[in-house]
Design a protein around this motif. Sequence first.
Motif, PDB file in Angstrom:
ATOM      1  N   MET A 144      28.114  76.859 -10.684  1.00  0.00           N
ATOM      2  CA  MET A 144      27.837  75.810  -9.579  1.00  0.00           C
ATOM      3  C   MET A 144      27.778  74.513 -10.458  1.00  0.00           C
ATOM      4  O   MET A 144      27.432  74.445 -11.622  1.00  0.00           O
ATOM      5  CB  MET A 144      26.673  76.100  -9.184  1.00  0.00           C
ATOM      6  CG  MET A 144      26.235  75.145  -7.892  1.00  0.00           C
ATOM      7  SD  MET A 144      24.640  75.684  -7.076  1.00  0.00           S
ATOM      8  CE  MET A 144      24.353  74.258  -5.708  1.00  0.00           C
ATOM      9  N   HIS A 174      26.669  83.082  -6.367  1.00  0.00           N
ATOM     10  CA  HIS A 174      27.449  82.276  -7.166  1.00  0.00           C
ATOM     11  C   HIS A 174      27.307  82.632  -8.674  1.00  0.00           C
ATOM     12  O   HIS A 174      26.116  82.929  -9.027  1.00  0.00           O
ATOM     13  CB  HIS A 174      27.478  80.655  -7.105  1.00  0.00           C
ATOM     14  CG  HIS A 174      27.701  80.331  -5.741  1.00  0.00           C
ATOM     15  ND1 HIS A 174      26.889  79.509  -4.910  1.00  0.00           N
ATOM     16  CD2 HIS A 174      29.025  80.328  -4.900  1.00  0.00           C
ATOM     17  CE1 HIS A 174      27.239  79.308  -3.503  1.00  0.00           C
ATOM     18  NE2 HIS A 174      28.495  79.845  -3.617  1.00  0.00           N
ATOM     19  N   SER A 182      21.845  78.845  -3.385  1.00  0.00           N
ATOM     20  CA  SER A 182      22.001  78.175  -4.865  1.00  0.00           C
ATOM     21  C   SER A 182      21.079  76.956  -5.295  1.00  0.00           C
ATOM     22  O   SER A 182      20.850  76.853  -6.379  1.00  0.00           O
ATOM     23  CB  SER A 182      23.562  78.200  -5.160  1.00  0.00           C
ATOM     24  OG  SER A 182      24.235  79.381  -5.130  1.00  0.00           O
ATOM     25  N   THR A 227      31.323  75.571  -6.351  1.00  0.00           N
ATOM     26  CA  THR A 227      30.762  76.800  -6.897  1.00  0.00           C
ATOM     27  C   THR A 227      31.915  77.846  -7.103  1.00  0.00           C
ATOM     28  O   THR A 227      32.868  77.773  -6.599  1.00  0.00           O
ATOM     29  CB  THR A 227      30.040  77.363  -5.572  1.00  0.00           C
ATOM     30  OG1 THR A 227      30.819  77.557  -4.535  1.00  0.00           O
ATOM     31  CG2 THR A 227      28.738  76.329  -5.523  1.00  0.00           C
TER      32      THR A 227
END
Length: 443
Positions: free
Chosen positions: A288, A285, A268, A346
């Motif tokens: 975030m 995810h 991420s 997240t």
Amino acid sequence: MPATSTSTASTGPVTGPVTGGATPSTPAGRLPAALTVLLTLTALLLGTPPPASAATAPLTLEAAFTAPGNGWAKVERYLDTTAGFRAEQYPPGGRGDQDGARLTYFGGVRQPYSGRFLLYSAAGWDTGGRDVPVLLVHGANDNADRAWANPNESGSCGASACPSTGLAQYLAGTGHRVFAIGFAHKQGDNLLQAQAVGDAIALIRARLGVSQVDVVAWSKGEVAARAYVSSVRPSWGRAYAGDVRRLVTLGGPNGGLDYVYAHGWAFSLATWPACGGTANAPSPHLYMTCYGTYTAQPCLGVLPAGGYDCYPGQRQLLARWDGVYGVDGSAQDWWTTYYGGQGYYTSGQGIQAAIDAGSLIGPLQQAGVPAAVATFLMAGGSADIPGILNENRGPSDGIVLSRSALDTTGIGTVGATRLLGGLNHLELAWSPDAMSQVNSWLG
């Protein structure tokens, strides 16, 4: 490198740029009268009678480039007008757009329609002495130039020094007639790409008057190639035509991978724009926190969300390995990343939800590779790819676990397997040891 001294020959209708949700259309009044050809007619135009069993996909040859560079003799762009192909979604910021010479080959269209593909012909495609031609199938976020002909094109080949020639030249030098496919979408749906693989094989057969082709598939390309020979296809798709003699997989996720979820925090950070990420890779995810702001980037997720689905091809590679190698417990929010839920920074639905939403690993193993297709599997064992977080939970090539690459579940005839412990994922495509082994397996 950019294509040099290219010539564009219209041997079929040249369609307009296709982006977003557009479908192919033929412009009027711009070019000489255009001819839409079926595969069998294409073969006749090339002077080679097609095999009796040739497929009848509605293929149009849109453009040809006769001096493309990187050791290729020519590159052609085809359009498959079969209903079912679609314009896939692309991630934001241009990170998944076509670039370099491929932008030229796709007619200046950065986000091509997925019914289009490139067919590369290596030097010696019409003179090599080997009976069975070879089709090379590249992996995710890559192209046929860098993968097979010039590993040094982007300066990233898995080693500090990159060669300027690759497997395409090596096999051509040993008498093989070599071709490669180039996909429209760098992270595209493997079911669509499998149909394109079948198209490319049919074109090669028609051109050379042969009944079968050998396929060498690297990384994600293995899933598309295996889906073709296993007849795992969309409802509208064409079944396997019995035209592959041997299938060679290089670092292919035969047993699937959970790399994105097992190391999700790093993924991420590398991809999330609000955190400065620019990589063309999926995130596990949906939300975030970046610099104190809770953000959403639905088109970067492995799972479809909010009408966005930019990485279906990565979702199709998923399988769980937590029962064998665990999960990276040192990563932030590791539990909720892998198993789903709200973490400190997240939020996501977890790997099982993504598998349930469309992994192909189980269906491919269940469908099986036909026994008539001798299959050879190569794995790397060196997790030392520069510039990325390498898969380190167990023996791997840096991305694919060695056990996954050598997983023979569902393969009817295993020709051979080999672990090259000193090679990482990228080196499997161009290392002398790997190329020599591929040549030996092709016979």
